[in-house]
Design a protein around this motif. Structure first.
Motif, short mmCIF file in Angstrom:
data_model
loop_
_atom_site.label_atom_id
_atom_site.label_comp_id
_atom_site.label_asym_id
_atom_site.label_seq_id
_atom_site.Cartn_x
_atom_site.Cartn_y
_atom_site.Cartn_z
N LEU A 517 0.80 -1.22 0.00
CA LEU A 517 0.00 0.00 0.00
C LEU A 517 0.83 1.28 0.00
CD1 LEU A 517 -2.71 -1.09 2.62
CD2 LEU A 517 -2.90 -1.11 0.12
N VAL A 518 1.97 1.27 0.68
CA VAL A 518 2.75 2.50 0.82
C VAL A 518 3.96 2.54 -0.12
CG1 VAL A 518 4.12 3.90 2.41
CG2 VAL A 518 2.00 2.83 3.20
N GLU A 519 4.81 1.52 -0.07
CA GLU A 519 6.05 1.56 -0.85
C GLU A 519 5.82 1.62 -2.36
OE1 GLU A 519 8.30 -1.73 0.58
OE2 GLU A 519 8.72 -0.78 2.53
N PRO A 520 4.75 1.01 -2.90
CA PRO A 520 4.55 1.11 -4.36
C PRO A 520 4.16 2.52 -4.82
CG PRO A 520 3.41 -0.81 -3.47
CD PRO A 520 3.83 0.02 -2.30
N TYR A 521 3.82 3.41 -3.90
CA TYR A 521 3.31 4.72 -4.31
C TYR A 521 4.40 5.56 -4.98
CZ TYR A 521 1.93 9.58 -4.14
OH TYR A 521 1.67 10.88 -4.49
N ARG A 522 4.07 6.08 -6.14
CA ARG A 522 4.85 7.09 -6.83
C ARG A 522 3.87 8.13 -7.36
NH1 ARG A 522 7.71 4.07 -4.75
NH2 ARG A 522 9.64 3.09 -5.45
N PRO A 523 4.18 9.40 -7.23
CA PRO A 523 3.27 10.41 -7.79
C PRO A 523 3.01 10.14 -9.26
CG PRO A 523 4.99 11.43 -6.45
CD PRO A 523 5.36 9.99 -6.60
N LEU A 524 1.78 10.39 -9.68
CA LEU A 524 1.42 10.17 -11.07
C LEU A 524 2.16 11.14 -11.98
CD1 LEU A 524 -2.45 9.76 -10.69
CD2 LEU A 524 -0.80 7.94 -11.21
N THR A 525 2.69 10.62 -13.05
CA THR A 525 3.36 11.48 -14.03
C THR A 525 2.40 11.94 -15.11
OG1 THR A 525 4.01 9.51 -15.28
CG2 THR A 525 5.58 10.35 -13.66
N GLU A 526 1.26 11.28 -15.18
CA GLU A 526 0.24 11.67 -16.17
C GLU A 526 -1.14 11.50 -15.53
OE1 GLU A 526 -1.24 10.38 -20.66
OE2 GLU A 526 0.69 9.70 -19.87
N ILE A 527 -1.93 12.57 -15.57
CA ILE A 527 -3.26 12.55 -14.97
C ILE A 527 -4.29 12.24 -16.04
CG2 ILE A 527 -5.00 13.87 -13.71
CD1 ILE A 527 -2.54 13.32 -12.05
N PRO A 528 -5.14 11.23 -15.81
CA PRO A 528 -6.18 10.94 -16.81
C PRO A 528 -7.10 12.13 -17.02
CG PRO A 528 -6.02 9.20 -15.16
CD PRO A 528 -5.20 10.33 -14.67
N GLY A 529 -7.84 12.10 -18.12
CA GLY A 529 -8.78 13.17 -18.43
C GLY A 529 -9.95 13.20 -17.48
N GLU A 653 -1.19 4.06 -1.69
CA GLU A 653 -1.20 4.38 -3.11
C GLU A 653 -2.58 4.66 -3.67
OE1 GLU A 653 0.76 2.41 -7.08
OE2 GLU A 653 -0.35 1.11 -5.70
N VAL A 654 -3.55 3.81 -3.39
CA VAL A 654 -4.87 3.93 -4.00
C VAL A 654 -5.47 5.31 -3.75
CG1 VAL A 654 -7.24 3.07 -4.01
CG2 VAL A 654 -5.33 1.46 -3.91
N ARG A 655 -5.51 5.70 -2.49
CA ARG A 655 -6.16 6.96 -2.15
C ARG A 655 -5.32 8.17 -2.54
NH1 ARG A 655 -10.86 6.60 0.12
NH2 ARG A 655 -10.59 4.63 1.22
N LEU A 656 -4.00 8.06 -2.43
CA LEU A 656 -3.13 9.16 -2.82
C LEU A 656 -3.26 9.46 -4.31
CD1 LEU A 656 0.00 8.26 -0.68
CD2 LEU A 656 -1.45 10.28 -0.39
N HIS A 657 -3.34 8.41 -5.11
CA HIS A 657 -3.52 8.63 -6.55
C HIS A 657 -4.88 9.26 -6.85
CE1 HIS A 657 -0.26 5.59 -8.08
NE2 HIS A 657 0.24 6.74 -7.71
N LYS A 661 -5.67 12.89 -8.84
CA LYS A 661 -6.55 13.01 -10.00
C LYS A 661 -7.71 13.97 -9.73
CE LYS A 661 -6.79 8.46 -10.29
NZ LYS A 661 -7.18 7.09 -10.77
N LEU A 662 -8.32 13.85 -8.55
CA LEU A 662 -9.44 14.74 -8.21
C LEU A 662 -8.99 16.19 -8.12
CD1 LEU A 662 -11.10 12.54 -5.44
CD2 LEU A 662 -12.07 13.03 -7.68
N ARG A 663 -7.83 16.39 -7.51
CA ARG A 663 -7.33 17.75 -7.32
C ARG A 663 -7.03 18.42 -8.67
NH1 ARG A 663 -3.18 16.51 -4.40
NH2 ARG A 663 -4.31 16.40 -2.43
N ARG A 664 -6.48 17.64 -9.59
CA ARG A 664 -6.12 18.21 -10.90
C ARG A 664 -7.34 18.78 -11.62
NH1 ARG A 664 -2.19 17.37 -14.82
NH2 ARG A 664 -0.82 17.33 -13.00
#
Length: 753
Positions: A517-529, A653-657, A661-664
């Motif tokens: 849940l935590v270590e796989p997290y990386r900030p998204l480099t591309e935000i979906p539409g 990761e799930v919620r951070l991603h 996306k929501l913020r963008r």
């Protein structure tokens, strides 16, 4: 359709403010065969009716019994002469306050007659009241559920329910406080679910019927929301238990006045407002009538106790112990019959037994003093320890009275008034059932998921859906067992089996938290539409709209003894914002939908059956959750495991991603932020969920041993795996396609929630 008051608020405010005031009463669907079994329960002993409702919160028959009990009591309230006239909010508010204020004055005077300075009389009165005193507030047990959340009035009531449950501390719950108050008065009773509770409390049929009404209402608070509001106000405004116990109220009149006023204000904008106000007022009048019946019963009990002869006291003691006499009396005889046979006779005439026992050699005075009977009670005698010190003292005094030739006294007056009122209430129960909306129809073999979900939400009106719900819950658990062997490959979970120890569980959840849940997290480099983000949010929508449902029936009356009960109830209370709408998780998610300009009907509305935003394929997860929630006794273990899985899932990761996306796109992120915070692994719901399991299994170990712990644990972990089954979509496919999936089989897992 539910009845929801209209408002002049903005569309956004209206979307977020659920003004539920009542639900339709036009249908109540049961399976054929339940009518006969329900009729048998209703026609039986009132004490057994109370026990049935208390112990069975899961069966279809019990729901039908609850409906019939509630309807019988409500129909007993005479309509006022002007009952057909429209009743304004002011009229009803004034009538409610007047009728309860006047009745409370009567109760104050009545209570003054029931105790006095005699500890024996006071103890007898409190013992007889105990069933109702210990269940106070139970009508709010499931007032908060998917059917009713996030209603304005339901959340106000839930704040009171949270207080009644000791704010998540089982030792401070009112049921336990009342039991300790009884102990302080010398009245020691087991828990209200105990097999011998009725016998130990000396439950009068009238009290059993009153208690049955309150428990029955607790099973149908959505269907009887106006009545629930009225009962809640009237019971506390009258405050009979606080008068009897001389205690400060948990909820005083001012506290319960707030939801009453709020509800009446809501009905002002409801199309059925006048009818709802009449229903509320009828419920208030009913509680007033019941509490007056109770005070009259308690006055009769006090009078009986104050004038009770030693003979009658001795008879009461012997009658209570007689069923346990058994065969240990061996050759002891009463007349020409073995005493064991006399006491074991189901048709025993106890008055005749007492007369014969008085004249028997067992009570004759011995030259050295005493009698064979009283000597048998002393240390070293065959009946030593059977009677407590108080009972032995009464029996000693009675034997001396018999030896002195005191004649048999006249029978005690008993409770003739209460007996007559109980008979009238029983007649109401077995009277006509016309007009209660019950339809007996064979349930379908299968339901499409939309229809099944709708009926599960409306389980109060479709008791017959429980058969399908039980099958669906079990199937979901069986499906999850697939991951007990191969679950280590999960992307977000690890449901693979392991031998339980507290440390092994903590190690497992620790690894899942960090490695998955935590270590796989990386900030998204591309935000979906924008559209893709909205679509992805809709894959979570149904689950978010029933947030917390798995635990909504945890901690019901009689089921709040374990630390695990209180902890799990505390998690549910947090999900519902502890009654504060601004913190209610369903409201928070509705804000997300509002920010996306999405308008979904409430899940209870018929219109939700036809909504087009949530695909049919995504209903399974929410259906499984509701199905489990309907069986909190049968699936208690599984609910603990399921709770752990769902509380951990939103971390990392799930919620951070999702927040990125929501913020963008300028969408609301409060729902994601709240869960990321409240579910935290340090001290939040995720950590608490593991501690709940450890607490429960520690109780099992101390009462049943290590082997039982492992048996119970396998069921707990099966609940965890049933959640994992829905989120590890690709892993499940790989397992089903191949007996040995690789460790990276779920690297690109989709979510099935």
């Amino acid at each position: 359709m539910s009845t929801v008051a209209q408002s002049s608020c903005s569309p956004s405010d209206d979307l977020l403010t659920d003004r539920l005031t009542s639900l339709p009463l036009d249908r109540f669907e049961c399976s054929p065969g339940t009518e006969e079994s329900a009729a048998g329960i209703l026609a039986g002993d009132p004490g057994e009716l109370f026990r049935h409702l208390l112990r069975d919160q899961e069966s279809e028959t019990s729901v039908l019994v609850a409906l019939r009990v509630v309807m019988a009591f409500l129909r007993s309230v005479p309509e006022p002469a002007d009952g057909s006239a429209p009743m304004t909010v002011e009229d009803v508010a004034g009538a409610v306050v007047d009728v309860t204020r006047e009745a409370r004055a009567d109760l104050v005077a009545a209570v003054a007659r029931t105790g006095g300075g005699d500890a024996g009389v006071r103890g007898a009165v409190l013992r007889r009241r105990a069933p109702v005193a210990m269940l106070a507030g139970c009508w709010l047990d499931i007032v908060s559920q998917p059917l009713t959340q996030p209603s304005v009035i339901v959340n106000q009531l839930f704040q009171h329910h949270f207080r009644y449950k000791g704010e998540g501390n089982e030792q401070r719950a009112v049921e336990h406080l009342r039991r300790r108050a009884l102990e302080d008065e010398g009245v020691r009773l087991p828990g209200i679910l105990a097999e011998d509770f009725n016998a130990r409390a000396g439950v009068h049929p009238l009290t059993a019927l009153h208690a049955a009404f309150f428990v029955a209402l607790s099973r149908l608070p959505g269907r009887f929301l106006p009545e629930t509001v009225g009962v809640h106000y009237a019971f506390h405004a009258l405050g009979l238990d606080d008068l009897l116990f001389a205690t400060e109220p948990v909820l005083d009149e001012a506290a319960v006045r707030a939801p009453l006023d709020a509800y009446l204000a809501l009905t002002e904008q409801s199309p059925d407002g006048a009818a709802e106000r009449r229903r509320l007022l009828g419920a208030v009048r009913l509680v007033v009538a019941m509490e007056k019946e109770q005070s009259a019963l308690l006055a009769e009990v006090a009078d009986e106790e104050a004038t009770l002869s030693l003979e009658a006291k001795a008879a009461r003691i012997l009658r209570r112990h007689a069923p346990f006499a058994g065969s240990q009396h061996r050759g002891v005889k009463l007349g020409d019959r073995l005493l064991a046979d006399v006491l074991g006779d189901p048709g025993l005439d106890f008055d005749a037994f007492m007369a014969e026992f008085r004249s028997s050699y067992h009570l004759r005075e011995l030259r050295s003093g005493g009698s064979r009977f009283t000597r048998a009670l002393k240390f070293g005698g065959p009946m030593f320890g059977i009677f407590d010190a108080g009972e032995s003292a009464v029996l000693d005094a009675w034997v001396r009275e018999v030896q002195e030739g005191v004649p048999t006294p006249a029978p005690a007056p008993g409770t003739p008034g209460a007996d007559a009122r109980a008979a009238a209430r029983r007649a109401d129960l077995t009277g006509t059932a016309a007009g209660d909306g019950v339809v007996f129809a064979e349930p379908r073999e299968t339901y499409d998921d939309r229809t099944l979900f709708h009926r599960l939400v409306h389980a109060e009106s479709f008791p017959s859906i429980r058969r399908a719900a039980a099958a669906r819950a079990e199937q979901g658990l069986l499906d999850g067992e697939l991951l007990l062997e191969h679950g280590a490959g999960g992307r977000y979970t690890d449901a693979s089996s392991f031998t339980y120890t507290p440390q092994a569980l903590l190690d497992r959840v620790d690894r899942v938290y960090w490695e998955k849940l935590v270590e796989p997290y990386r900030p998204l480099t591309e935000i979906p539409g924008r559209d893709e983000v909205i679509f992805h949010q809709m894959t979570f929508a149904l689950a978010n709209l029933i947030d917390g449902t798995w635990a909504c029936r945890i901690g019901n009356l009689g089921r709040f003894d374990r630390r695990s009960d209180a902890l799990l109830f505390g998690i549910y209370a947090d999900e519902m914002g502890r009654g504060e709408l601004a913190k209610n998780h369903v409201v928070l998610f509705k804000k997300v939908l509002d920010s996306m300009e999405l308008r979904l009907p409430h899940i209870r509305d018929e219109a939700f059956l036809d909504q087009g935003e949530i695909p049919d394929s995504l209903y399974g997860f929410s259906i499984h959750q509701i199905c489990l929630s309907l069986f909190p006794d049968s699936y208690y273990n599984e609910l603990l495991g399921y709770n752990l899985a769902i509380e951990m899932f939103g971390l990392g990761e799930v919620r951070l991603h999702e927040m990125e996306k929501l913020r963008r796109h300028g969408f609301d992120t409060a729902y994601e932020k709240t869960h990321l915070s409240i579910d935290n692994f340090s001290a939040g719901h995720a950590r608490q969920s593991a501690e709940i399991i450890i607490s429960y299994l520690d109780d099992v170990r101390r009462t049943a041993g290590e082997e039982a712990v492992q048996t119970e644990w396998r069921r707990v972990w099966r609940g965890y795996a049933s959640f994992a089954y829905f989120v590890e979509h690709h892993l499940v496919k790989e397992i089903q396609a191949s007996p040995a999936p690789g460790p990276d089989a779920s690297a690109d897992a989709d979510l099935m929630i």
